[in-house]
Design a protein around this motif. Structure first.
Motif, short mmCIF file in Angstrom:
data_model
loop_
_atom_site.label_atom_id
_atom_site.label_comp_id
_atom_site.label_asym_id
_atom_site.label_seq_id
_atom_site.Cartn_x
_atom_site.Cartn_y
_atom_site.Cartn_z
N GLU A 87 0.81 -1.21 0.00
CA GLU A 87 0.00 0.00 0.00
C GLU A 87 0.85 1.27 0.00
O GLU A 87 0.34 2.36 -0.25
CB GLU A 87 -0.97 0.03 1.18
N ARG A 88 2.15 1.11 0.26
CA ARG A 88 3.07 2.25 0.17
C ARG A 88 3.77 2.32 -1.19
O ARG A 88 4.60 3.20 -1.40
CB ARG A 88 4.10 2.19 1.29
N LEU A 89 3.42 1.40 -2.08
CA LEU A 89 4.07 1.34 -3.39
C LEU A 89 3.08 1.46 -4.54
O LEU A 89 3.46 1.88 -5.64
CB LEU A 89 4.82 0.01 -3.54
N PHE A 90 1.84 1.06 -4.32
CA PHE A 90 0.87 0.99 -5.41
C PHE A 90 -0.16 2.10 -5.30
O PHE A 90 -0.81 2.27 -4.27
CB PHE A 90 0.15 -0.37 -5.39
N ILE A 122 -0.76 17.25 3.07
CA ILE A 122 -0.17 16.18 2.24
C ILE A 122 -0.96 14.89 2.47
O ILE A 122 -1.20 14.49 3.61
CB ILE A 122 1.31 15.99 2.60
N PRO A 123 -1.38 14.22 1.38
CA PRO A 123 -2.25 13.03 1.53
C PRO A 123 -1.55 11.84 2.18
O PRO A 123 -0.32 11.73 2.16
CB PRO A 123 -2.64 12.70 0.08
N LYS A 124 -2.35 10.95 2.70
CA LYS A 124 -1.85 9.72 3.30
C LYS A 124 -1.10 8.89 2.27
O LYS A 124 -1.51 8.78 1.11
CB LYS A 124 -3.03 8.92 3.85
N HIS A 125 0.03 8.31 2.68
CA HIS A 125 0.89 7.44 1.87
C HIS A 125 1.55 8.17 0.69
O HIS A 125 2.05 7.53 -0.24
CB HIS A 125 0.11 6.22 1.35
N ALA A 126 1.57 9.49 0.73
CA ALA A 126 2.16 10.25 -0.38
C ALA A 126 3.66 10.03 -0.49
O ALA A 126 4.35 9.69 0.49
CB ALA A 126 1.87 11.74 -0.21
N VAL A 127 4.16 10.23 -1.71
CA VAL A 127 5.60 10.34 -1.96
C VAL A 127 5.88 11.80 -2.31
O VAL A 127 5.25 12.36 -3.21
CB VAL A 127 6.04 9.42 -3.11
N ILE A 128 6.77 12.42 -1.57
CA ILE A 128 7.11 13.83 -1.77
C ILE A 128 8.30 13.90 -2.72
O ILE A 128 9.38 13.38 -2.42
CB ILE A 128 7.42 14.51 -0.44
N ILE A 129 8.10 14.53 -3.86
CA ILE A 129 9.11 14.57 -4.92
C ILE A 129 9.67 15.98 -5.06
O ILE A 129 8.91 16.94 -5.21
CB ILE A 129 8.52 14.10 -6.25
N LEU A 130 10.98 16.08 -5.02
CA LEU A 130 11.67 17.34 -5.32
C LEU A 130 12.02 17.35 -6.80
O LEU A 130 12.78 16.50 -7.28
CB LEU A 130 12.93 17.46 -4.47
N THR A 173 2.37 12.07 9.63
CA THR A 173 2.12 10.63 9.66
C THR A 173 1.82 10.10 8.27
O THR A 173 1.32 10.82 7.41
CB THR A 173 0.92 10.33 10.58
N ASP A 174 2.13 8.83 8.06
CA ASP A 174 1.73 8.11 6.86
C ASP A 174 2.33 8.64 5.56
O ASP A 174 1.72 8.56 4.51
CB ASP A 174 0.20 8.06 6.73
N ILE A 175 3.51 9.23 5.60
CA ILE A 175 4.23 9.54 4.37
C ILE A 175 5.01 8.28 3.98
O ILE A 175 5.68 7.66 4.80
CB ILE A 175 5.21 10.72 4.58
N SER A 176 4.92 7.89 2.71
CA SER A 176 5.59 6.66 2.27
C SER A 176 7.07 6.86 1.99
O SER A 176 7.90 6.03 2.35
CB SER A 176 4.91 6.11 1.02
N GLY A 177 7.40 7.96 1.33
CA GLY A 177 8.79 8.14 0.97
C GLY A 177 9.01 9.45 0.22
O GLY A 177 8.11 10.29 0.08
N LEU A 178 10.23 9.58 -0.28
CA LEU A 178 10.65 10.76 -1.01
C LEU A 178 11.17 10.36 -2.39
O LEU A 178 11.55 9.21 -2.60
CB LEU A 178 11.78 11.50 -0.27
N ARG A 222 -0.76 10.05 -9.45
CA ARG A 222 -0.65 8.84 -8.63
C ARG A 222 0.55 8.04 -9.11
O ARG A 222 0.81 7.94 -10.31
CB ARG A 222 -1.91 7.98 -8.74
N LEU A 223 1.29 7.44 -8.18
CA LEU A 223 2.49 6.69 -8.52
C LEU A 223 2.30 5.20 -8.24
O LEU A 223 1.68 4.82 -7.25
CB LEU A 223 3.69 7.17 -7.70
N THR A 224 2.87 4.38 -9.13
CA THR A 224 3.06 2.96 -8.85
C THR A 224 4.56 2.71 -8.93
O THR A 224 5.21 3.05 -9.92
CB THR A 224 2.29 2.08 -9.83
N ILE A 225 5.09 2.10 -7.86
CA ILE A 225 6.54 1.98 -7.67
C ILE A 225 6.87 0.50 -7.54
O ILE A 225 6.44 -0.14 -6.58
CB ILE A 225 6.95 2.77 -6.41
#
Length: 271
Positions: A87-90, A122-130, A173-178, A222-225
């Motif tokens: 759920e942190r990748l899809f 920032i939404p739940k499970h988001a990936v923050i991209i620079l 809370t609930d940030i997946s990654g960067l 939306r990202l799929t990783i």
């Protein structure tokens, strides 16, 4: 009675179809790799006797090209690649922050505050991209890393996340990654990788060497990783795909003319 017909013909409906973007650099003998680890190498061979087939051998580190840093890369006991929940990748939200401040630029807490003031929390499970624009330099090692001294990290210069920004992020809370379009989430001048350490301790992953991010909106993608599922791996090659939903339709000014015509007909039904 011709006014409604003419007006309807002039109505402009503008829709933008949903799109899918590949944010991954291809793997080949020009793949960028951290200066102190083995460079990516691909050997290809083909069989032309009897049944034809083509095959490759890859020699690479797990942190080569577009890849994921799992939390265990900088924090013992945290998730490795195969441990990260799906759920942190899809289908996770992408938060894109445009900070193009040159080779020593850093994303700061003020940049994060500004994004939230414009788009909300920032939404739940988001990936923050620079988005630094650095992906455009990917084909030139010296420009991309700031230095091309073999087996050395001296002189590296490229943008990244400040440690203060990393602390801001783990406070949510609930940030997946960067994610970032440079070789590392820490700026090139960093020697101790504090942002890596801060994020890894909170089980956040990093996506490094992302490809061109210029078409990603600040909000809504939306990202799929999909990292290679390496058991115990601190990193892995990754395919990062962004889904951009279709835009809501918009109407041109002639739509107002249509409504006005219908109103006139309603007041004067005999036309």
């Amino acid at each position: 009675m011709w006014w409604p017909v003419l007006s309807f013909a002039l109505v402009v409906l503008r829709t933008e179809a949903a799109r899918v973007l590949d944010l991954t650099h291809p793997y080949d003998n020009n793949t960028m790799t951290w200066p102190t680890i083995r460079q990516f190498e691909m050997k290809q061979s083909e069989n032309t006797k009897g049944t034809y087939y083509l095959q490759e051998e890859l020699h690479m580190g797990t942190h080569s090209g577009t890849h994921m840093d799992a939390p265990c890369h900088f924090a013992r006991g945290r998730w490795c690649v195969a441990d990260i929940p799906l759920e942190r990748l899809f289908d996770v939200p992408a938060v894109v922050i445009d900070v193009q401040r040159g080779q020593d630029g850093e994303l700061t807490p003020e940049d994060l505050d500004k994004w939230e003031s414009e788009y909300g929390p920032i939404p739940k499970h988001a990936v923050i991209i620079l988005r630094s624009g650095w992906a455009l330099k990917y084909s030139n090692r010296r420009e991309y890393f700031g230095s091309d001294i073999p087996n050395s990290t001296e002189g590296l210069r490229f943008p990244g996340f400040s440690p203060e920004a990393a602390k801001w992020i783990v406070g949510r809370t609930d940030i997946s990654g960067l994610g970032i379009d440079t070789p590392s989430i820490d700026p090139g001048t960093s020697k101790t990788f504090p942002s890596h350490v801060i994020l890894a301790q909170s089980n956040l992953y990093n996506l490094e060497h992302l490809a061109d991010l210029s078409e990603l909106p600040a909000n809504g993608a939306r990202l799929t990783i999909l990292p290679m599922k390496i058991a115990g791996g601190s990193g892995a090659p990754v395919r990062v795909v962004a889904y951009l939903p279709s835009a809501s339709f918009a109407v041109g000014p002639s739509f107002i003319l249509l409504l006005f015509s219908l109103l006139v007909l309603g007041l004067n039904p005999r036309g």
